[in-house]
Design an enzyme around this catalytic site. Sequence first.
Site, PDB file in Angstrom:
ATOM      1  N   ARG A 230      26.444  95.204   6.530  1.00 56.94           N
ATOM      2  CA  ARG A 230      25.011  95.151   6.259  1.00 56.94           C
ATOM      3  C   ARG A 230      24.258  94.683   7.506  1.00 56.94           C
ATOM      4  O   ARG A 230      24.266  93.518   7.866  1.00 56.94           O
ATOM      5  CB  ARG A 230      24.728  94.182   5.111  1.00 56.94           C
ATOM      6  CG  ARG A 230      23.261  93.877   4.859  1.00 56.94           C
ATOM      7  CD  ARG A 230      22.531  94.993   4.169  1.00 56.94           C
ATOM      8  NE  ARG A 230      23.051  95.245   2.834  1.00 56.94           N
ATOM      9  CZ  ARG A 230      22.636  96.231   2.040  1.00 56.94           C
ATOM     10  NH1 ARG A 230      21.694  97.057   2.465  1.00 56.94           N
ATOM     11  NH2 ARG A 230      23.170  96.390   0.839  1.00 56.94           N
ATOM     12  N   ARG A 253      30.136 105.385   7.778  1.00 53.91           N
ATOM     13  CA  ARG A 253      30.015 103.945   8.032  1.00 53.91           C
ATOM     14  C   ARG A 253      31.164 103.145   7.419  1.00 53.91           C
ATOM     15  O   ARG A 253      31.246 101.929   7.620  1.00 53.91           O
ATOM     16  CB  ARG A 253      28.680 103.428   7.487  1.00 53.91           C
ATOM     17  CG  ARG A 253      28.544 103.585   5.973  1.00 53.91           C
ATOM     18  CD  ARG A 253      27.227 103.054   5.466  1.00 53.91           C
ATOM     19  NE  ARG A 253      27.170 103.056   3.999  1.00 53.91           N
ATOM     20  CZ  ARG A 253      26.415 102.258   3.282  1.00 53.91           C
ATOM     21  NH1 ARG A 253      25.647 101.359   3.884  1.00 53.91           N
ATOM     22  NH2 ARG A 253      26.423 102.329   1.970  1.00 53.91           N
ATOM     23  N   HIS A 331      20.500 104.070  10.762  1.00 56.28           N
ATOM     24  CA  HIS A 331      19.901 103.101   9.824  1.00 56.28           C
ATOM     25  C   HIS A 331      19.605 101.794  10.569  1.00 56.28           C
ATOM     26  O   HIS A 331      20.247 100.761  10.355  1.00 56.28           O
ATOM     27  CB  HIS A 331      20.877 102.852   8.673  1.00 56.28           C
ATOM     28  CG  HIS A 331      20.267 102.286   7.432  1.00 56.28           C
ATOM     29  ND1 HIS A 331      19.368 101.255   7.452  1.00 56.28           N
ATOM     30  CD2 HIS A 331      20.438 102.616   6.120  1.00 56.28           C
ATOM     31  CE1 HIS A 331      19.020 100.954   6.223  1.00 56.28           C
ATOM     32  NE2 HIS A 331      19.655 101.773   5.380  1.00 56.28           N
ATOM     33  N   GLU A 435      14.195 103.997  10.623  1.00 54.46           N
ATOM     34  CA  GLU A 435      15.387 104.803  10.868  1.00 54.46           C
ATOM     35  C   GLU A 435      15.030 106.200  11.362  1.00 54.46           C
ATOM     36  O   GLU A 435      14.199 106.885  10.754  1.00 54.46           O
ATOM     37  CB  GLU A 435      16.201 104.905   9.569  1.00 54.46           C
ATOM     38  CG  GLU A 435      16.420 103.543   8.914  1.00 54.46           C
ATOM     39  CD  GLU A 435      16.883 103.664   7.473  1.00 54.46           C
ATOM     40  OE1 GLU A 435      17.613 104.626   7.163  1.00 54.46           O
ATOM     41  OE2 GLU A 435      16.513 102.800   6.652  1.00 54.46           O
TER      42      GLU A 435
END
Length: 479
Positions: A230, A253, A331, A435
């Site tokens: 995160r 990811r 992101h 993003e």
Amino acid sequence: MLVRGVWIQYDDDNPIPQWEEDITKLSGEVITQHPTIPLPSPTDATPPNLHSFSPILLSFLETNIHERGRILRLMKQASACDFTANRAVDGGCTPVNIAPIEKSLLEQLTTGKKSYFMRYITDLRRRLICAQEELQKYKTQNPQVRVTSRHMSEDPFRDLWGDAMTTETVFVELCKGINGLDKVVLREVRGSSAEVYLYGGQVTSWKNDHGEELLFVSSKAPFKPPKAIRGGIPICFPQFGSHGLLEQHGFARNRFWSIDPDPPPFPTTSSNKAFVDLVLKHSEEDTRIWPHRYEFRLRVALGPGGDLMLTSRIRNTNTDGKAFTFTFAYHNYFSVSDISEVRIEGLETIDFLDNLQDRQRFTEQGDAITFESEVDKIYVSTPTKIAILDHEKKRTFVLRKDGLPDAVVWNPWDKKAKAIPDLGDDEYKHMLCVEAAAVEKPITLKPGEEWKGRQEISAVPSSYFSGQLDPKKVLQSSS
């Protein structure tokens, strides 16, 4: 007494004169400005512990040695003078055009303080030898830090009159990160740095030349596969969000990437040395949930000015003649002082899809985007340059993108933040996701075709006048 083969003689009957204290201050000023670097006392034979130093702090040691070398050269010139002769400070063999403090020191020497001079110059010799020995130990135990030294003769003191050593920047370093995960550290000579974990191919740190962290990573990020990390810059591929059959934001990811030993040519400047090439290829696990063959090549680079650049190349390697379609996003989690003090410029009058209202289409009406509640929007057909302005930090992030027509803006605000297990309850205040993405119109590749998407992020000072940030000046100056 004898310290590390160096004879040091002290005259305890005489007080230390002011000029010696001035030398102490002048020779140690670089180290004393950084509290984590100890300056040994004249009576302390234990050398400073360099083993816990980060490579960046070696520059402090190098500068300190160079500073002392300057003082020693001055003293060497002074000691060559005939102290019994009545010479003017600016005459004879005394250096000309020296600083006032140095003049004062030499005047003291010419009035019979030579014993103090010899005492301190011997102590400086000991300090330099100790530093040389400890730096050599550090070099041996930390091979990723390259330190080059001139050849040292039998008398190290003679060699240390000049520049004793220089520290080379290690631009790329592979090492262990949190929970033993492999990561690559990129460094630039001015002090900026970035960290890239092979798990997720994910940038987790980007610092400027002052060591300030520019990306947000949650304090609750577990760094434990298969959970995504995160924060930082997760790679969303082959699906952005939850609009599809795959897990949220796809699987790139959650995969272990490899360092690419033979990457295809990437456009780059010859001065750009801090970069790493990663590659992710299809696996049996992937084909069970997404039945396509692909090669995803990612270059993460740190520019000489500290700019962070990510370039993705995705190729369809299917052998069955089938095309595939995907959506994509970098992101980006930006670190901000307070979300209520942040605004985004460059998206005015742009259409967006509001994820909080079933992706209904609206047009941005305000002069800038500010934050008072949860935001989750996909701006479509956006400009190639967007500015994120942090009022409190007087800092502006400039996001440039190519091949990525959309921009996603997200902040969960308080209620949703409390429902996210790997995000602190109040951490939403210090993060903002802007993003670079390709979401509205998915990308389709036929076998053999390749797509490229690139973003570059820079952090520049903000201008602030009469309560209004001026992003146009920022954008113009950063073009």
